[in-house]
Scaffold this motif. Structure first.
Motif, PDB file in Angstrom:
ATOM      1  N   GLU A 128       0.797  -1.202   0.000  1.00  0.00           N
ATOM      2  CA  GLU A 128       0.000   0.000   0.000  1.00  0.00           C
ATOM      3  C   GLU A 128       0.839   1.266   0.000  1.00  0.00           C
ATOM      4  N   PHE A 129       2.098   1.208   0.250  1.00  0.00           N
ATOM      5  CA  PHE A 129       2.900   2.420   0.408  1.00  0.00           C
ATOM      6  C   PHE A 129       3.067   3.138  -0.912  1.00  0.00           C
ATOM      7  N   ASP A 130       2.758   4.431  -0.884  1.00  0.00           N
ATOM      8  CA  ASP A 130       2.906   5.283  -2.066  1.00  0.00           C
ATOM      9  C   ASP A 130       3.837   6.424  -1.678  1.00  0.00           C
ATOM     10  N   PRO A 131       5.084   6.423  -2.114  1.00  0.00           N
ATOM     11  CA  PRO A 131       6.017   7.475  -1.703  1.00  0.00           C
ATOM     12  C   PRO A 131       5.582   8.866  -2.138  1.00  0.00           C
ATOM     13  N   SER A 132       4.940   8.959  -3.297  1.00  0.00           N
ATOM     14  CA  SER A 132       4.487  10.275  -3.766  1.00  0.00           C
ATOM     15  C   SER A 132       3.399  10.820  -2.859  1.00  0.00           C
ATOM     16  N   ARG A 133       2.538   9.927  -2.431  1.00  0.00           N
ATOM     17  CA  ARG A 133       1.463  10.334  -1.527  1.00  0.00           C
ATOM     18  C   ARG A 133       2.047  10.796  -0.204  1.00  0.00           C
ATOM     19  N   ALA A 134       3.015  10.033   0.301  1.00  0.00           N
ATOM     20  CA  ALA A 134       3.660  10.410   1.561  1.00  0.00           C
ATOM     21  C   ALA A 134       4.382  11.748   1.420  1.00  0.00           C
ATOM     22  N   ALA A 135       5.042  11.945   0.292  1.00  0.00           N
ATOM     23  CA  ALA A 135       5.733  13.217   0.069  1.00  0.00           C
ATOM     24  C   ALA A 135       4.746  14.370  -0.063  1.00  0.00           C
ATOM     25  N   ALA A 136       3.600  14.066  -0.656  1.00  0.00           N
ATOM     26  CA  ALA A 136       2.571  15.103  -0.792  1.00  0.00           C
ATOM     27  C   ALA A 136       2.074  15.549   0.581  1.00  0.00           C
ATOM     28  N   PHE A 137       1.950  14.598   1.493  1.00  0.00           N
ATOM     29  CA  PHE A 137       1.584  14.970   2.863  1.00  0.00           C
ATOM     30  C   PHE A 137       2.621  15.931   3.431  1.00  0.00           C
ATOM     31  N   ALA A 138       3.880  15.627   3.182  1.00  0.00           N
ATOM     32  CA  ALA A 138       4.953  16.436   3.759  1.00  0.00           C
ATOM     33  C   ALA A 138       4.975  17.848   3.198  1.00  0.00           C
TER      34      ALA A 138
END
Lengths: 156, 217
Positions: free
Chosen positions: A4-14
């Motif tokens: 499930e991990f999406d690095p782009s999504r996580a970066a977007a949160f940041a």
């Protein structure tokens, strides 16, 4: 977790980018995915906005009442009839848009403008007369002088 | 290179030394936490501590503690500057791979200070990315922690930091890393939790420091 991990999504949160927590598959850039109701609301809003602009800026071109100096007043101040009519219409439109009624009155600014324009015209006329006189001295005789010359001075 | 330069620039460090709990040895995690909490916060936009051992010090000094990599992003978005990742996932290699992907996805102009504790337990490719590729290009500084320098890849890209006492049976480590010139001096100087930055092979290429404040122990 790994699948499930999406690095782009996580970066977007940041970075604070727009991330929809409730949508698993998200493409926030693609407006085509908006449903019909959203498009109708957008179209309605656009129509309302255009209507408001038209009412404010287009309709007064045809319906504005006399709000400032009339063409006659302007003519009395020395403005040519044609320009006075055009200026009268422009003034009525402008005052309609800003919703001000000055009455048949130039107002101080108008008087100053008229005065300056007349002064300029006077100076211009004087300059033209002077130039015409200079042209005569430089060799071109007036009609009276030409007749005297042609008559061999016998008129004296 | 002045102290201020290498504490905050984008050079990478390998912090090594014998590990020990409730002994005179150890201190790598404490040193890394102090470095992150002081120079890291001062010079970088975000500080990320990969705390796979779930140590207390990185958790106590962070603005936020999260248990997965996506949580780091959320914490930063919520305003946290120093985020400690204490993962519940015991597949530490997978965790480090996700961390690498996340840092790669961050803007290049966002400066990042990253601590990778327990280096030998992490994914080798991820470590190599952090110490070989990341750096000036995407504004990342990495501290890699390992009891043995030879147990992690990318040793050649890191400045060696030794913390704690030095024993004779560790001479080979200094020799292998071309730092044997410092071995005897450090055997005399290094009391518990003292640390040295070994900048080069010459005698003068060493900066010796006293222990970090006890609050980071």
């Amino acid at each position: 977790m790994t699948d499930e991990f999406d690095p782009s999504r996580a970066a977007a949160f940041a970075t604070g980018a727009d991330v929809d927590d409730d949508v698993v598959e998200t493409d926030v850039v693609d407006d085509v995915q908006d449903d019909g109701d959203d498009q109708d609301d957008s179209s309605t809003e656009e129509v309302l906005t255009f209507g408001a602009l038209a009412a404010t800026y287009l309709v007064p071109l045809l319906t504005a009442e006399e709000r400032g100096p009339t063409a006659g007043t302007l003519e009395q101040r020395g403005i040519d009839h044609q320009y006075a009519v055009i200026l009268d219409g422009g003034i009525d439109y402008a005052l309609e848009v800003v919703d001000i009624d000055l009455g048949d009155n130039l107002g101080p600014l108008g008087k100053v403008a008229i005065g300056l324009s007349q002064t300029r015209e006077t100076v211009q006329n004087a300059t033209e007369s002077e130039e015409e006189g200079n042209n005569n001295v430089s060799g071109e005789l007036s009609q009276e002088a030409s007749e005297i010359v042609q008559g061999g001075g016998q008129g004296v | 290179m002045s102290e201020a330069d290498y504490m905050t620039d984008q050079s990478h460090f390998l912090i090594t030394g014998v590990t020990g709990a409730r002994t005179d040895y150890g201190g790598k995690t404490s040193l890394a936490t102090w470095w992150a909490d002081t120079h890291g916060r001062a010079a970088f936009d975000v500080v990320i501590f990969a705390n796979v051992k779930n140590d207390d010090a990185p958790e106590q000094h962070a603005d936020a503690v999260v248990d997965d990599v996506e949580g780091i992003g959320r914490a930063i978005g919520d305003g946290a500057q120093f985020v400690t990742l204490s993962p519940t996932d015991h597949d530490w290699e997978a965790v480090s791979r996700r961390l690498k992907q996340f840092v790669q996805a961050l803007p290049d102009d966002m400066s990042k200070f990253v601590v990778l504790d327990e280096g030998p337990e992490l994914d080798e490719d991820a470590i190599l990315w952090f110490v070989r590729v990341a750096g000036n290009g995407n504004s990342t500084k990495t501290l890699l922690l390992s009891q043995e320098p030879g147990a992690v890849p990318g040793r050649g890209q890191c400045i060696l930091v030794w913390i704690g006492p030095v024993q004779e049976n560790q001479r080979h480590v200094f020799r292998a890393n071309k730092r044997e010139n410092h071995f005897d001096a450090m055997r005399e100087q290094h009391e518990p939790y003292h640390w040295s930055v070994l900048l080069g092979p010459e005698d003068t290429d060493r900066d010796h420091y006293r222990p970090v404040p006890e609050e980071y122990a």
